[in-house]
Design an enzyme around this catalytic site. Structure first.
Site, PDB file in Angstrom:
ATOM      1  N   GLY A  29       0.839  -1.189   0.000  1.00 12.94           N
ATOM      2  CA  GLY A  29       0.000   0.000   0.000  1.00 12.94           C
ATOM      3  C   GLY A  29       0.873   1.237   0.000  1.00 12.94           C
ATOM      4  N   TYR A  30       0.292   2.355  -0.343  1.00 11.31           N
ATOM      5  CA  TYR A  30       1.042   3.603  -0.476  1.00 11.31           C
ATOM      6  C   TYR A  30       0.523   4.627   0.524  1.00 11.31           C
ATOM      7  CZ  TYR A  30       3.173   1.392  -4.358  1.00 11.31           C
ATOM      8  OH  TYR A  30       3.901   0.509  -5.101  1.00 11.31           O
TER       9      TYR A  30
END
Length: 151
Positions: A29-30
């Site tokens: 995820g970012y």
């Protein structure tokens, strides 16, 4: 410094013996996409990564992360959490093809990356016949862009 080329792969072109290669299960995820700040679970290991701007060559820093921190930060991911299996396929000249087979939101997307020791090596690379379109210079296929969802 990460120097890599990236290619789209058609399902019909996948190696017939794909299951025989080593692989990693990856979820990432970012927290931020400019600059890129990513969290990743790779099998039973966890990382926080920073990547600078760039297409073929960019700085990359990986820091180990405890599982608890990963789980805490995962809930704060901006956009989609990407799920994929990464196969490691030996390539000529001691290189490795990292073939990503995406799941969930990007089921059916297949991307091959090859990392190089220098930009000169990357620029002179001739990909195998089963590789599709070169998307190295398209940010559309950066995982950070994919995390924003399909357009």
């Amino acid at each position: 410094m990460e120097i890599e080329r990236k290619y789209l792969i058609e399902k019909e072109q996948l190696p017939a013996d794909l299951a025989s290669y080593p692989f990693h299960k990856i979820e990432q995820g970012y927290l931020c996409t400019s600059p890129v700040v990513r969290i990743r679970r790779q099998d039973d290991d966890y990382f926080l990564t920073y990547k600078s701007k760039g297409l073929m060559a960019r700085e990359e820093y990986n820091l180990p992360l405890p599982q608890e921190a990963y789980e805490h930060l995962k809930s704060k991911a901006d956009g989609l959490v990407i799920s994929k299996i990464r196969y490691l396929i030996p390539e000529k000249n001691g290189l490795t093809i990292e073939l990503d087979v995406f799941h969930e939101d990007y089921e059916g997307l297949l991307l091959a990356e090859v990392e190089f020791p220098s930009e000169e090596a990357a620029n002179s690379y001739t990909p195998p016949a089963w590789f599709g379109r070169d998307v190295t210079f398209s940010s559309d296929y950066h995982n950070s862009t994919l995390s924003k969802g399909r357009k």
